[in-house]
Write a protein that holds these residues in place. Structure first.
Motif, short mmCIF file in Angstrom:
data_model
loop_
_atom_site.label_atom_id
_atom_site.label_comp_id
_atom_site.label_asym_id
_atom_site.label_seq_id
_atom_site.Cartn_x
_atom_site.Cartn_y
_atom_site.Cartn_z
N ARG A 80 -0.55 21.13 21.43
CA ARG A 80 -0.16 21.33 20.03
C ARG A 80 1.36 21.14 19.92
NH1 ARG A 80 -2.22 24.22 15.41
NH2 ARG A 80 -4.07 24.59 16.68
N VAL A 81 1.77 20.28 19.00
CA VAL A 81 3.20 20.04 18.77
C VAL A 81 3.75 21.20 17.95
CG1 VAL A 81 4.92 18.49 17.79
CG2 VAL A 81 2.88 17.55 18.91
N LEU A 82 4.80 21.83 18.48
CA LEU A 82 5.42 22.98 17.82
C LEU A 82 6.67 22.58 17.05
CD1 LEU A 82 5.16 25.37 20.90
CD2 LEU A 82 3.58 25.21 18.96
N TRP B 77 11.65 13.66 21.14
CA TRP B 77 11.11 14.75 21.94
C TRP B 77 10.16 15.57 21.09
CZ3 TRP B 77 11.79 19.53 19.91
CH2 TRP B 77 12.85 19.69 19.00
N MET B 78 9.22 16.25 21.77
CA MET B 78 8.25 17.14 21.12
C MET B 78 8.06 18.36 22.00
SD MET B 78 5.42 14.25 20.25
CE MET B 78 6.26 12.86 21.01
N ASP B 79 8.34 19.53 21.48
CA ASP B 79 7.98 20.77 22.17
C ASP B 79 6.52 21.06 21.87
OD1 ASP B 79 10.36 21.40 23.44
OD2 ASP B 79 11.03 22.83 21.91
N CYS B 80 5.74 21.35 22.91
CA CYS B 80 4.29 21.52 22.76
C CYS B 80 3.80 22.71 23.58
CB CYS B 80 3.57 20.28 23.29
SG CYS B 80 4.05 18.72 22.55
N SER B 81 2.66 23.22 23.16
CA SER B 81 1.94 24.21 23.97
C SER B 81 0.58 23.60 24.30
CB SER B 81 1.78 25.52 23.21
OG SER B 81 1.03 25.33 22.03
N VAL B 82 0.09 23.89 25.50
CA VAL B 82 -1.20 23.35 25.92
C VAL B 82 -2.31 24.02 25.12
CG1 VAL B 82 -2.83 23.11 27.84
CG2 VAL B 82 -0.37 22.75 28.22
N THR C 143 7.87 19.94 27.08
CA THR C 143 8.52 18.99 26.19
C THR C 143 8.16 17.57 26.60
OG1 THR C 143 10.33 20.51 25.77
CG2 THR C 143 10.73 18.20 25.25
N VAL C 144 7.70 16.79 25.63
CA VAL C 144 7.40 15.37 25.84
C VAL C 144 8.63 14.58 25.41
CG1 VAL C 144 5.93 13.44 25.16
CG2 VAL C 144 4.93 15.72 25.42
N ASN C 145 9.18 13.79 26.32
CA ASN C 145 10.32 12.91 26.05
C ASN C 145 9.80 11.48 25.96
OD1 ASN C 145 13.15 14.43 26.88
ND2 ASN C 145 11.39 15.25 27.98
N VAL C 146 10.00 10.81 24.84
CA VAL C 146 9.60 9.41 24.69
C VAL C 146 10.73 8.57 25.30
CG1 VAL C 146 9.01 7.56 23.08
CG2 VAL C 146 8.31 9.93 22.58
N LEU C 147 10.42 7.86 26.40
CA LEU C 147 11.45 7.14 27.13
C LEU C 147 11.82 5.82 26.46
CD1 LEU C 147 10.36 7.77 30.83
CD2 LEU C 147 12.00 9.05 29.42
#
Length: 170
Positions: free
Chosen positions: A146-148, A126-131, A82-86
């Protein structure tokens, strides 16, 4: 000197200090990349200021991690990260995520994303992603993900990194 440049800059001299100084003039946002360690189920994460969108179709983002990162192998082991934009007030969160070793989540509040990973309280999105792919590049790895799923989370301004320090967008 022509163009008002000193001899060091006029001759195109390039070393890591000069490279960092010049690129420091480009402001970047800051993200925390989080996951649950598949070995022990504990939250793990790291901070990155090298984050960008790559493609709308398919939805791809990219970030860079140092080859020396001890956190990336733990995060990478999860099927979803998960990418969190701070946000601008999260400089202490960034410092905690960037620290080597220790419990990076000590004292931090978070909720689970649909993928089950930490969404840090106060993060803007936030973005849930897979490599999708990893590309070696110098002393870093470029990770394409890839953003899921994704969503906004909190309001406010972004945490920015500029000239070696942190700031806000005014």
């Amino acid at each position: 000197m022509p163009n008002g440049k000193s001899p060091e800059t006029a001759n195109g001299h390039l070393d890591s200090r000069r490279f960092r100084q010049v690129l420091g003039r480009f402001a970047t946002g800051v993200v925390a990349i989080t996951a649950l360690d598949p070995v022990n189920g504990e939250p793990c994460g790291l901070a990155a200021n090298s984050f960008t969108s790559v493609s709308l179709d398919p939805p791809l983002v990219a970030f860079c991690v140092a080859h020396t990162s001890s956190s990336w192998p733990r995060v990478r082991g999860a099927k979803v990260l998960t990418v969190n934009v701070l946000a601008e007030h999260q400089q202490p969160v960034c410092a905690q995520m960037a620290a080597k070793g220790g419990d990076k989540f000590a004292g931090l509040r978070w909720t689970g994303s649909p993928g089950g990973n930490p969404v840090l309280d106060g993060s803007l999105a936030w973005m849930d992603c897979s490599v999708e792919a990893e590309h070696p590049a110098g002393d870093h790895m470029i990770v394409v993900a890839r953003v899921l799923q994704l969503d906004t989370h909190a309001d406010g301004g972004p945490l920015l990194f500029f000239r070696g320090g942190y700031g806000a967008f005014r």
